[in-house]
Write a protein that holds these residues in place. Structure first.
Motif, PDB file in Angstrom:
ATOM      1  N   THR A   2       0.844  -1.193   0.000  1.00 18.27           N
ATOM      2  CA  THR A   2       0.000   0.000   0.000  1.00 18.27           C
ATOM      3  C   THR A   2       0.879   1.242   0.000  1.00 18.27           C
ATOM      4  N   ILE A   3       0.272   2.339  -0.428  1.00 18.20           N
ATOM      5  CA  ILE A   3       0.892   3.644  -0.245  1.00 18.20           C
ATOM      6  C   ILE A   3      -0.187   4.539   0.340  1.00 18.20           C
ATOM      7  N   ALA A  27      -2.862  -2.443  -2.952  1.00 17.81           N
ATOM      8  CA  ALA A  27      -2.390  -3.074  -4.184  1.00 17.81           C
ATOM      9  C   ALA A  27      -2.472  -4.587  -4.038  1.00 17.81           C
ATOM     10  N   PRO A  28      -2.600  -5.296  -5.174  1.00 18.81           N
ATOM     11  CA  PRO A  28      -2.789  -4.696  -6.504  1.00 18.81           C
ATOM     12  C   PRO A  28      -4.216  -4.199  -6.660  1.00 18.81           C
ATOM     13  N   VAL A 147       4.291   1.140  -7.893  1.00 20.58           N
ATOM     14  CA  VAL A 147       3.257   2.144  -7.626  1.00 20.58           C
ATOM     15  C   VAL A 147       3.162   3.039  -8.853  1.00 20.58           C
ATOM     16  N   VAL A 148       1.963   3.172  -9.401  1.00 16.74           N
ATOM     17  CA  VAL A 148       1.748   3.963 -10.609  1.00 16.74           C
ATOM     18  C   VAL A 148       0.733   5.054 -10.286  1.00 16.74           C
ATOM     19  N   LEU A 149       1.151   6.312 -10.433  1.00 17.26           N
ATOM     20  CA  LEU A 149       0.307   7.471 -10.149  1.00 17.26           C
ATOM     21  C   LEU A 149       0.077   8.211 -11.458  1.00 17.26           C
ATOM     22  N   ALA A 174       0.180  -3.930  -9.562  1.00 15.03           N
ATOM     23  CA  ALA A 174       0.776  -2.774  -8.886  1.00 15.03           C
ATOM     24  C   ALA A 174      -0.307  -1.991  -8.162  1.00 15.03           C
ATOM     25  N   CYS A 175       0.133  -1.051  -7.371  1.00 16.27           N
ATOM     26  CA  CYS A 175      -0.767  -0.082  -6.745  1.00 16.27           C
ATOM     27  C   CYS A 175      -0.957   1.055  -7.741  1.00 16.27           C
ATOM     28  N   VAL A 176      -2.149   1.186  -8.285  1.00 16.35           N
ATOM     29  CA  VAL A 176      -2.422   2.168  -9.335  1.00 16.35           C
ATOM     30  C   VAL A 176      -3.377   3.226  -8.788  1.00 16.35           C
TER      31      VAL A 176
END
Length: 222
Positions: A2-3, A27-28, A147-149, A174-176
Motif C-alpha cells: 500500500t501507499i 495493491a494490486p 506504484v503507478v500514479l 501494482a498499486c495504481v
C-alpha cells in the motif's frame, strides 16, 4: 503493498492545498482520486511521489515512512508518476522517449498506434498520442513499476483508446492511483476504491459501487 498519506498537509507559499489528508491506496488494484479542479487531486499525487514536500503529516509505503525520501529515490524503488502536463520530452522522438525506460523496445507496444510514429518528435504528437506515450513508462515493461500514479490518464484520447487504457491499467500487478474529475464509466463496473476530495480534504472513502449509490441519492457530487 500500500501507499498512503497520514494527516498530510501541503502548502504553496501562504496557501494550504491539503488540509490533513489521510487516505490509503491498496495493491494490486485501482484507486481513483475524484474531485474538481482545485480539489487537491494533483497535489495528492505529487505528495505521494515526493515532488512536493509535506508541511505536516507522513507518506507511508508498505508501512515504512518515506516522507523524507526524495522523489528520485521513490522512483528507483518502483514509483512512477505520470503527470497531466509535461509528461513527455517534446524535443525527443517517440523512440527516444521509450528508450529512456528500456533500451530494448518490446516487439509490440501497449499502444500499437505509436509504432508508425517512432521517428516523430514527441512534441508534434496530438494530446492523446502524448498521453499514450507517457503511459508507456508505467505499463508492462522491464521497469515494472510497483506504484503507478497517473493524473487524468485518458485526456485527449478517443473513447475506444480510453477504454483500452483503463483495461491496461487494471491489469497491472501494482498499486495504481488515478486522478479524475469524474468516475470513468469504464471503471464503474470494476472493484475500484474511491477517495473524493473537495478543497483539499477527503469527503468520501469507499468502493466505487458505494460512491455511485451515494451519488445517485445526491449524497455526493457526481
Amino acid at each position: 503493498m500500500t501507499i498512503s498519506l497520514r494527516h498530510a498537509r501541503v502548502r504553496y507559499g501562504p496557501l494550504e492545498a491539503l488540509h490533513g489528508v489521510t487516505l490509503t491506496a491498496p495493491a494490486p488494484g485501482l484507486t481513483v482520486l475524484l474531485g474538481r479542479n482545485g480539489s487537491g487531486r494533483t497535489t495528492t499525487l505529487r505528495a505521494l511521489a515526493g515532488v512536493v514536500p509535506l508541511s505536516a503529516g507522513a507518506v507511508l509505503w508498505d508501512g515504512t515512512d518515506v516522507t523524507r525520501l526524495p522523489a528520485f529515490e521513490r522512483a528507483r524503488r518502483g514509483l512512477c508518476l505520470v503527470p497531466e502536463r509535461r509528461a513527455v520530452f517534446g524535443s525527443l522522438t517517440v523512440r527516444e522517449n521509450l528508450e529512456l525506460v528500456a533500451a530494448d523496445l518490446p516487439d509490440r507496444l501497449p499502444y500499437p498506434e505509436l509504432e508508425p510514429l517512432l521517428a516523430r518528435r514527441a512534441g508534434a504528437l496530438s494530446g492523446g498520442e502524448q498521453r499514450m506515450l507517457a503511459l508507456c513508462r508505467a505499463l508492462p515493461s522491464p521497469a515494472r513499476a510497483r506504484v503507478v500514479l497517473v493524473d487524468e490518464p485518458t485526456r485527449g484520447m478517443a473513447p475506444s483508446v480510453a477504454a483500452r487504457t483503463y483495461d491496461l491499467l487494471a491489469s497491472l500487478d501494482a498499486c495504481v492511483v488515478l486522478a479524475e474529475q469524474r468516475l470513468p464509466p469504464a471503471l464503474r463496473g470494476r472493484r475500484v476504491f474511491v477517495h473524493e476530495l473537495r478543497r483539499g480534504a477527503v469527503v468520501f472513502s469507499g468502493e466505487a459501487a458505494e460512491w455511485a449509490a451515494r451519488s445517485a441519492a445526491g449524497t455526493v457530487q457526481p
